[in-house]
Design a protein around this motif. Sequence first.
Motif, PDB file in Angstrom:
ATOM      1  N   VAL B 318       0.851  -1.192   0.000  1.00  0.00           N
ATOM      2  CA  VAL B 318       0.000   0.000   0.000  1.00  0.00           C
ATOM      3  C   VAL B 318       0.885   1.239   0.000  1.00  0.00           C
ATOM      4  O   VAL B 318       0.642   2.206  -0.721  1.00  0.00           O
ATOM      5  CB  VAL B 318      -0.965   0.020   1.201  1.00  0.00           C
ATOM      6  N   ARG B 319       1.960   1.164   0.796  1.00  0.00           N
ATOM      7  CA  ARG B 319       2.888   2.282   0.850  1.00  0.00           C
ATOM      8  C   ARG B 319       3.468   2.553  -0.545  1.00  0.00           C
ATOM      9  O   ARG B 319       3.535   3.694  -0.999  1.00  0.00           O
ATOM     10  CB  ARG B 319       4.010   1.966   1.847  1.00  0.00           C
ATOM     11  N   GLN B 320       3.849   1.452  -1.206  1.00  0.00           N
ATOM     12  CA  GLN B 320       4.368   1.564  -2.576  1.00  0.00           C
ATOM     13  C   GLN B 320       3.345   2.214  -3.507  1.00  0.00           C
ATOM     14  O   GLN B 320       3.677   3.059  -4.326  1.00  0.00           O
ATOM     15  CB  GLN B 320       4.662   0.171  -3.131  1.00  0.00           C
ATOM     16  N   LEU B 321       2.107   1.755  -3.341  1.00  0.00           N
ATOM     17  CA  LEU B 321       1.037   2.269  -4.206  1.00  0.00           C
ATOM     18  C   LEU B 321       0.825   3.763  -3.973  1.00  0.00           C
ATOM     19  O   LEU B 321       0.751   4.552  -4.912  1.00  0.00           O
ATOM     20  CB  LEU B 321      -0.258   1.501  -3.937  1.00  0.00           C
ATOM     21  N   ILE B 322       0.762   4.149  -2.675  1.00  0.00           N
ATOM     22  CA  ILE B 322       0.554   5.565  -2.350  1.00  0.00           C
ATOM     23  C   ILE B 322       1.714   6.393  -2.915  1.00  0.00           C
ATOM     24  O   ILE B 322       1.506   7.477  -3.484  1.00  0.00           O
ATOM     25  CB  ILE B 322       0.465   5.768  -0.815  1.00  0.00           C
ATOM     26  N   GLU B 323       2.901   5.844  -2.800  1.00  0.00           N
ATOM     27  CA  GLU B 323       4.081   6.526  -3.320  1.00  0.00           C
ATOM     28  C   GLU B 323       3.939   6.748  -4.825  1.00  0.00           C
ATOM     29  O   GLU B 323       4.198   7.816  -5.354  1.00  0.00           O
ATOM     30  CB  GLU B 323       5.318   5.685  -3.009  1.00  0.00           C
ATOM     31  N   LEU B 324       3.490   5.677  -5.481  1.00  0.00           N
ATOM     32  CA  LEU B 324       3.262   5.729  -6.928  1.00  0.00           C
ATOM     33  C   LEU B 324       2.242   6.814  -7.267  1.00  0.00           C
ATOM     34  O   LEU B 324       2.430   7.620  -8.175  1.00  0.00           O
ATOM     35  CB  LEU B 324       2.743   4.362  -7.374  1.00  0.00           C
ATOM     36  N   LEU B 325       1.165   6.853  -6.486  1.00  0.00           N
ATOM     37  CA  LEU B 325       0.100   7.823  -6.742  1.00  0.00           C
ATOM     38  C   LEU B 325       0.615   9.250  -6.578  1.00  0.00           C
ATOM     39  O   LEU B 325       0.299  10.138  -7.359  1.00  0.00           O
ATOM     40  CB  LEU B 325      -1.079   7.607  -5.792  1.00  0.00           C
ATOM     41  N   ILE B 326       1.410   9.448  -5.510  1.00  0.00           N
ATOM     42  CA  ILE B 326       1.871  10.803  -5.229  1.00  0.00           C
ATOM     43  C   ILE B 326       2.918  11.236  -6.261  1.00  0.00           C
ATOM     44  O   ILE B 326       2.868  12.338  -6.787  1.00  0.00           O
ATOM     45  CB  ILE B 326       2.415  10.897  -3.791  1.00  0.00           C
ATOM     46  N   GLU B 327       3.830  10.303  -6.575  1.00  0.00           N
ATOM     47  CA  GLU B 327       4.889  10.637  -7.534  1.00  0.00           C
ATOM     48  C   GLU B 327       4.342  10.906  -8.925  1.00  0.00           C
ATOM     49  O   GLU B 327       4.807  11.787  -9.619  1.00  0.00           O
ATOM     50  CB  GLU B 327       5.893   9.484  -7.633  1.00  0.00           C
ATOM     51  N   GLN B 328       3.360  10.101  -9.298  1.00  0.00           N
ATOM     52  CA  GLN B 328       2.895  10.175 -10.688  1.00  0.00           C
ATOM     53  C   GLN B 328       1.864  11.252 -10.934  1.00  0.00           C
ATOM     54  O   GLN B 328       1.157  11.208 -11.943  1.00  0.00           O
ATOM     55  CB  GLN B 328       2.322   8.829 -11.108  1.00  0.00           C
ATOM     56  N   GLU B 329       1.773  12.208  -9.995  1.00  0.00           N
ATOM     57  CA  GLU B 329       0.838  13.296 -10.253  1.00  0.00           C
ATOM     58  C   GLU B 329      -0.570  12.783 -10.491  1.00  0.00           C
ATOM     59  O   GLU B 329      -1.244  13.193 -11.423  1.00  0.00           O
ATOM     60  CB  GLU B 329       1.281  14.112 -11.474  1.00  0.00           C
TER      61      GLU B 329
END
Lengths: 204, 374
Positions: B318-329
């Motif tokens: 989930v942390r990875q996913l949230i990171e992905l969401l935040i990074e990818q605008e």
Amino acid sequence: MNFSSKLIEEAVSAFASLPGIGKKTALRLVLHLMSQEREITDQFAEALTQMRHNIKTCQRCHNLSDDVLCNICRDPRREPHTLCVVEGVRDIMAIEETAQYRGTYHILGGVISPIEGIGTADLNIDSLIQRIAEDQIKEIIMAISPTIEGDTTIFFLSKKLADQEVKISTIARGVSFGGELEYADELTLGRSIVARVPYRAKGE
Amino acid sequence: MRLLTLKLTQFKNYTSQGLQLAPRINCFVGKNGMGKTNLLDAIYYLCMCKSQQSLSDAHLTLHGEAFFRLEGHFYKNQKRYRIVAKVQARKRKVIECNDVAYPKLIDHIGLLPVVMIVPDDTRLATEGSEDRRRFLNNTLSQLDPRYLRDLVQYNRLLKQRNAALKQMGAERRFDAALLATYDEQLLAPATYLHQQRAAFQTQLVPALQAHYAAISGGQEQVSCTYRSALSESNLADLLVAAREKDRILQRTTVGIHRDDLLFQIGEYPLKKYASQGQLKSFVLALKLAQYAILRGEKKESPLLLLDDIFDKLDPSRVRQLIELLIEQEFGQVFITDTDEHRLASILNQFTVDYRKFRVAQGQIIDAAPDEKAQ
């Protein structure tokens, strides 16, 4: 609703059984008849009974008629070799209102829709094919609703008539007269462009 | 694009509730059965004119009531859109955009792109082809109004053709001319739908692979193939060839309503060879790929609705996913979870504003102001 009279109640429910008429309107109509001379109600009832008992279907076009043939089929001034194919009686009335059409009609009695249990055998298709030969029809105009089922019906009829020497057209579909282009939905406007009407051929 | 406010009236277990939403991340937390998912479904409804859970409108109305109403204020390309859904028993449902009702609901689809990710998504991999066709249709309908129109037309004609076959069977006669008429009419929409699906698949594969690698960190290669009888031959020939079979079975046995997407992991079918974890990662990657394609084509970020993602993924994923969401605008995101601290502890690792809503028994009991990273 509470009625003081069983007779009134029955008359009201008879009116209320008609489409678009609720209990209150029905009561208004009944009380209106009550306020008039008795003969007027007699005439009213008589008109309905006569209509129901004596109305016929035209043997040729299936329009409602007082005689074996309807007044359009009997009219010698109508162009007998042009035929307009419609779904029902009301379509004939609408087209007659336009005063733009001088040919004769043929009522199908609906459109092909197996979901509603209407198959090809339920429509007046055989009599249409018969008429083309008998009346030497030259042109058929399909005035059928622009729906999927309407299209099916037109497709099917033109298949059935493929080997007949007859011209087939459909009424134009597209942007309505007096309508503005920017308010036409894209489907309608798209259709109008695909089926555009020649205005002036090049070089003329 | 974002949702500014949402108002629910007699929708699911909500009697009346208004919400002010945060521009980036919104969390709905609370125990099971309190109404978190219903908030996501309300947002989905305003975008797609129907529930994500394929429930009938009657089942969406608060028990014992006769109607429900949803209202959302959206902001997109410097314009505000006030979308209202009014749904009454035994009446046509009305969807209004800035006080004007759409003459046809399909005109609304695509204005507000949305992707909803739910635990049930694993059905995409494990169940029959219908779920996968729904996935194709859901994506392409949001991208292309003609796709949806042709789909509606195709389905209507198919229903008529099947009814005609049944009627012929019951009456023990066979009307080849009528079938040929339907075949001819099916041709144009079927060809268009097939083209669009095939084109979509070529876009989907690289997006799917990229997201799968990002989520799973695994080495295995995943893929997806579009399978359709129309890729082999044209529909007119196929229908003629299948006519005898159709007559006996009394339904149309060939066409784009039989299309499928085949998922693979390595060289093998996903359903048979993937572990539970791989399956969940695959399906999540598929939905994120859908999101990426919608965003690319629409030139704006769709709303992302994440329902109960901890059911799908462990906290590190989930942390990875949230990171992905935040990074990818990513655009605006809506997340539900049963444990408010679990989600907050992950979000607090990032510098991102989020708003937390506590949900209990069809009410927002507490809307915390935007919380910042420590």
